[in-house]
Design a protein around this motif. Structure first.
Motif, PDB file in Angstrom:
ATOM      1  N   VAL A  42       0.843  -1.199   0.000  1.00  0.00           N
ATOM      2  CA  VAL A  42       0.000   0.000   0.000  1.00  0.00           C
ATOM      3  C   VAL A  42       0.879   1.250   0.000  1.00  0.00           C
ATOM      4  CG1 VAL A  42      -1.635   1.363   1.382  1.00  0.00           C
ATOM      5  CG2 VAL A  42      -2.013  -1.092   1.062  1.00  0.00           C
ATOM      6  N   GLU A  43       1.910   1.268   0.835  1.00  0.00           N
ATOM      7  CA  GLU A  43       2.792   2.436   0.892  1.00  0.00           C
ATOM      8  C   GLU A  43       3.477   2.683  -0.447  1.00  0.00           C
ATOM      9  OE1 GLU A  43       5.367   1.703   4.236  1.00  0.00           O
ATOM     10  OE2 GLU A  43       3.731   2.018   5.667  1.00  0.00           O
ATOM     11  N   CYS A  85       3.827   5.657  -5.652  1.00  0.00           N
ATOM     12  CA  CYS A  85       3.781   5.563  -7.109  1.00  0.00           C
ATOM     13  C   CYS A  85       2.701   6.485  -7.685  1.00  0.00           C
ATOM     14  CB  CYS A  85       3.531   4.111  -7.523  1.00  0.00           C
ATOM     15  SG  CYS A  85       3.497   3.860  -9.301  1.00  0.00           S
ATOM     16  N   VAL A  86       1.519   6.455  -7.086  1.00  0.00           N
ATOM     17  CA  VAL A  86       0.415   7.298  -7.563  1.00  0.00           C
ATOM     18  C   VAL A  86       0.756   8.775  -7.343  1.00  0.00           C
ATOM     19  CG1 VAL A  86      -2.009   7.915  -7.208  1.00  0.00           C
ATOM     20  CG2 VAL A  86      -1.339   5.507  -7.285  1.00  0.00           C
ATOM     21  N   ALA A  87       1.341   9.098  -6.189  1.00  0.00           N
ATOM     22  CA  ALA A  87       1.703  10.490  -5.909  1.00  0.00           C
ATOM     23  C   ALA A  87       2.740  10.991  -6.906  1.00  0.00           C
ATOM     24  CB  ALA A  87       2.225  10.624  -4.485  1.00  0.00           C
ATOM     25  N   ALA A  88       3.689  10.148  -7.264  1.00  0.00           N
ATOM     26  CA  ALA A  88       4.761  10.570  -8.170  1.00  0.00           C
ATOM     27  C   ALA A  88       4.330  10.596  -9.626  1.00  0.00           C
ATOM     28  CB  ALA A  88       5.962   9.641  -8.019  1.00  0.00           C
ATOM     29  N   ASN A  89       3.397   9.722 -10.011  1.00  0.00           N
ATOM     30  CA  ASN A  89       3.064   9.560 -11.427  1.00  0.00           C
ATOM     31  C   ASN A  89       1.653   9.963 -11.806  1.00  0.00           C
ATOM     32  OD1 ASN A  89       5.581   8.171 -12.458  1.00  0.00           O
ATOM     33  ND2 ASN A  89       5.038   6.933 -10.686  1.00  0.00           N
ATOM     34  N   GLY A  90       0.781  10.148 -10.843  1.00  0.00           N
ATOM     35  CA  GLY A  90      -0.604  10.488 -11.140  1.00  0.00           C
ATOM     36  C   GLY A  90      -0.703  11.707 -12.031  1.00  0.00           C
ATOM     37  N   GLY A  91      -1.417  11.575 -13.129  1.00  0.00           N
ATOM     38  CA  GLY A  91      -1.594  12.671 -14.062  1.00  0.00           C
ATOM     39  C   GLY A  91      -0.385  12.962 -14.939  1.00  0.00           C
ATOM     40  N   ARG A  92       0.711  12.244 -14.731  1.00  0.00           N
ATOM     41  CA  ARG A  92       1.924  12.492 -15.512  1.00  0.00           C
ATOM     42  C   ARG A  92       2.172  11.414 -16.553  1.00  0.00           C
ATOM     43  NH1 ARG A  92       3.034  13.720 -10.305  1.00  0.00           N
ATOM     44  NH2 ARG A  92       3.587  15.857  -9.857  1.00  0.00           N
ATOM     45  N   PRO A  98       7.673  -4.252  -6.199  1.00  0.00           N
ATOM     46  CA  PRO A  98       7.728  -4.036  -4.745  1.00  0.00           C
ATOM     47  C   PRO A  98       9.103  -4.368  -4.167  1.00  0.00           C
ATOM     48  CG  PRO A  98       5.733  -5.206  -5.339  1.00  0.00           C
ATOM     49  CD  PRO A  98       6.589  -5.153  -6.577  1.00  0.00           C
ATOM     50  N   GLU A  99       9.539  -3.522  -3.243  1.00  0.00           N
ATOM     51  CA  GLU A  99      10.818  -3.742  -2.577  1.00  0.00           C
ATOM     52  C   GLU A  99      10.741  -4.869  -1.557  1.00  0.00           C
ATOM     53  OE1 GLU A  99      12.713  -0.266  -1.024  1.00  0.00           O
ATOM     54  OE2 GLU A  99      12.229   0.906  -2.811  1.00  0.00           O
ATOM     55  N   ASP A 100       9.614  -5.013  -0.902  1.00  0.00           N
ATOM     56  CA  ASP A 100       9.446  -6.037   0.131  1.00  0.00           C
ATOM     57  C   ASP A 100       9.289  -7.402  -0.534  1.00  0.00           C
ATOM     58  OD1 ASP A 100       8.615  -7.736   2.178  1.00  0.00           O
ATOM     59  OD2 ASP A 100       7.312  -6.233   3.100  1.00  0.00           O
ATOM     60  N   PRO A 101      10.189  -8.347  -0.262  1.00  0.00           N
ATOM     61  CA  PRO A 101      10.112  -9.654  -0.922  1.00  0.00           C
ATOM     62  C   PRO A 101       8.892 -10.482  -0.513  1.00  0.00           C
ATOM     63  CG  PRO A 101      11.867  -9.627   0.728  1.00  0.00           C
ATOM     64  CD  PRO A 101      11.334  -8.229   0.625  1.00  0.00           C
ATOM     65  N   THR A 102       8.186 -10.080   0.542  1.00  0.00           N
ATOM     66  CA  THR A 102       7.007 -10.845   0.972  1.00  0.00           C
ATOM     67  C   THR A 102       5.715 -10.348   0.314  1.00  0.00           C
ATOM     68  OG1 THR A 102       6.606  -9.428   2.893  1.00  0.00           O
ATOM     69  CG2 THR A 102       8.086 -11.330   3.207  1.00  0.00           C
ATOM     70  N   THR A 103       5.792  -9.256  -0.443  1.00  0.00           N
ATOM     71  CA  THR A 103       4.581  -8.670  -1.026  1.00  0.00           C
ATOM     72  C   THR A 103       3.863  -9.627  -1.964  1.00  0.00           C
ATOM     73  OG1 THR A 103       5.379  -6.416  -0.789  1.00  0.00           O
ATOM     74  CG2 THR A 103       3.699  -6.788  -2.461  1.00  0.00           C
ATOM     75  N   ALA A 122      -8.167  -2.394  -0.458  1.00  0.00           N
ATOM     76  CA  ALA A 122      -8.877  -1.293  -1.118  1.00  0.00           C
ATOM     77  C   ALA A 122      -9.200  -0.172  -0.135  1.00  0.00           C
ATOM     78  CB  ALA A 122     -10.156  -1.817  -1.771  1.00  0.00           C
ATOM     79  N   VAL A 123      -9.653  -0.521   1.055  1.00  0.00           N
ATOM     80  CA  VAL A 123     -10.010   0.496   2.049  1.00  0.00           C
ATOM     81  C   VAL A 123      -8.783   1.292   2.472  1.00  0.00           C
ATOM     82  CG1 VAL A 123     -10.800   0.811   4.440  1.00  0.00           C
ATOM     83  CG2 VAL A 123     -12.088  -0.650   2.877  1.00  0.00           C
ATOM     84  N   GLU A 124      -7.673   0.594   2.771  1.00  0.00           N
ATOM     85  CA  GLU A 124      -6.475   1.296   3.220  1.00  0.00           C
ATOM     86  C   GLU A 124      -5.889   2.168   2.112  1.00  0.00           C
ATOM     87  OE1 GLU A 124      -3.511   2.781   5.637  1.00  0.00           O
ATOM     88  OE2 GLU A 124      -5.452   1.888   6.091  1.00  0.00           O
ATOM     89  N   LEU A 125      -5.816   1.632   0.903  1.00  0.00           N
ATOM     90  CA  LEU A 125      -5.306   2.425  -0.212  1.00  0.00           C
ATOM     91  C   LEU A 125      -6.215   3.624  -0.478  1.00  0.00           C
ATOM     92  CD1 LEU A 125      -3.126   2.675  -2.374  1.00  0.00           C
ATOM     93  CD2 LEU A 125      -4.525   1.205  -3.842  1.00  0.00           C
ATOM     94  N   GLY A 126      -7.519   3.411  -0.448  1.00  0.00           N
ATOM     95  CA  GLY A 126      -8.468   4.501  -0.645  1.00  0.00           C
ATOM     96  C   GLY A 126      -8.354   5.580   0.423  1.00  0.00           C
ATOM     97  N   ARG A 127      -8.166   5.153   1.663  1.00  0.00           N
ATOM     98  CA  ARG A 127      -8.018   6.113   2.764  1.00  0.00           C
ATOM     99  C   ARG A 127      -6.764   6.959   2.561  1.00  0.00           C
ATOM    100  NH1 ARG A 127      -5.226   6.875   7.091  1.00  0.00           N
ATOM    101  NH2 ARG A 127      -4.051   4.941   7.003  1.00  0.00           N
ATOM    102  N   ARG A 128      -5.676   6.316   2.175  1.00  0.00           N
ATOM    103  CA  ARG A 128      -4.403   7.025   2.004  1.00  0.00           C
ATOM    104  C   ARG A 128      -4.434   7.966   0.799  1.00  0.00           C
ATOM    105  NH1 ARG A 128       0.166   4.215   4.084  1.00  0.00           N
ATOM    106  NH2 ARG A 128       1.326   6.011   3.342  1.00  0.00           N
ATOM    107  N   LEU A 129      -5.131   7.578  -0.263  1.00  0.00           N
ATOM    108  CA  LEU A 129      -5.184   8.400  -1.479  1.00  0.00           C
ATOM    109  C   LEU A 129      -6.399   9.315  -1.526  1.00  0.00           C
ATOM    110  CD1 LEU A 129      -4.167   5.704  -4.109  1.00  0.00           C
ATOM    111  CD2 LEU A 129      -2.767   7.601  -3.277  1.00  0.00           C
ATOM    112  N   GLN A 130      -7.317   9.147  -0.592  1.00  0.00           N
ATOM    113  CA  GLN A 130      -8.590   9.865  -0.568  1.00  0.00           C
ATOM    114  C   GLN A 130      -9.358   9.625  -1.864  1.00  0.00           C
ATOM    115  OE1 GLN A 130      -7.583  13.914   0.545  1.00  0.00           O
ATOM    116  NE2 GLN A 130      -7.515  13.331   2.689  1.00  0.00           N
TER     117      GLN A 130
END
Length: 161
Positions: free
Chosen positions: A5-6, A11-18, A25-30, A61-69
């Motif tokens: 989620v993080e 990714c969305v913050a850096a690329n959204g609309g661009r 993912p960096e975390d090997p357990t993802t 979905a809930v956590e990602l939605g909360r973080r991205l509004q």
């Protein structure tokens, strides 16, 4: 799943609309955590289908939605081996596509442009298990070269209004 989620939020913050972006993912357990999400049974061989995400994807979905509004609509897309070309339908929302199992060729294009790959079309790639593709709202994708059963998790990021 928290690290996934993080990473999606960044990714969305850096690329959204661009423009589109590819995320590994960096975390090997993802990938293992995503594979453990409960999902509907794979449809009959030869059938391609999209199925809304169930209880297993709700927390994501809930956590990602909360973080991205945003409202996040998850769905699974099941592709059979040797599927014909599969195209996404423009829906006016940003989205992500994560390959859970299998692999496919993906060509991105802006809505209304010819998605045929070629020298003038630099947005073609092979997506494999664990890769996540971010697509701005003005892009669609075309999937091909599906040689093994492939499972995708799509997250559609929609405004709350």
């Amino acid at each position: 799943m928290k690290s996934f989620v993080e990473e999606l939020v960044l990714c969305v913050a850096a690329n959204g609309g661009r423009g589109p972006a590819l995320l590994w993912p960096e975390d090997p357990t993802t990938l293992q955590a995503l594979l453990e999400l409960p999902r509907p049974a794979r449809p009959e061989p030869g059938a391609n289908s999209s199925v809304p995400g169930g209880p297993g994807t709700e927390e994501l979905a809930v956590e990602l939605g909360r973080r991205l509004q945003l409202r996040v609509r998850p769905l699974f897309r099941f592709l059979s081996a040797d599927s014909p070309v599969v195209e996404s339908a423009p829906n006016g929302a940003e989205s992500t596509v994560t390959v859970l199992e299998g692999a496919c060729r993906c060509v991105l294009s802006r809505i209304g442009e010819d998605p045929a790959p070629g020298p003038s079309h630099p947005l073609g790639m092979r997506l494999r298990s664990g890769g996540t593709l971010f697509m701005p709202q003005d892009h669609t994708y075309r999937l091909s070269e599906i040689h093994a059963p492939t499972t995708l998790l799509e997250l559609h990021l929609e405004s709350l209004g």
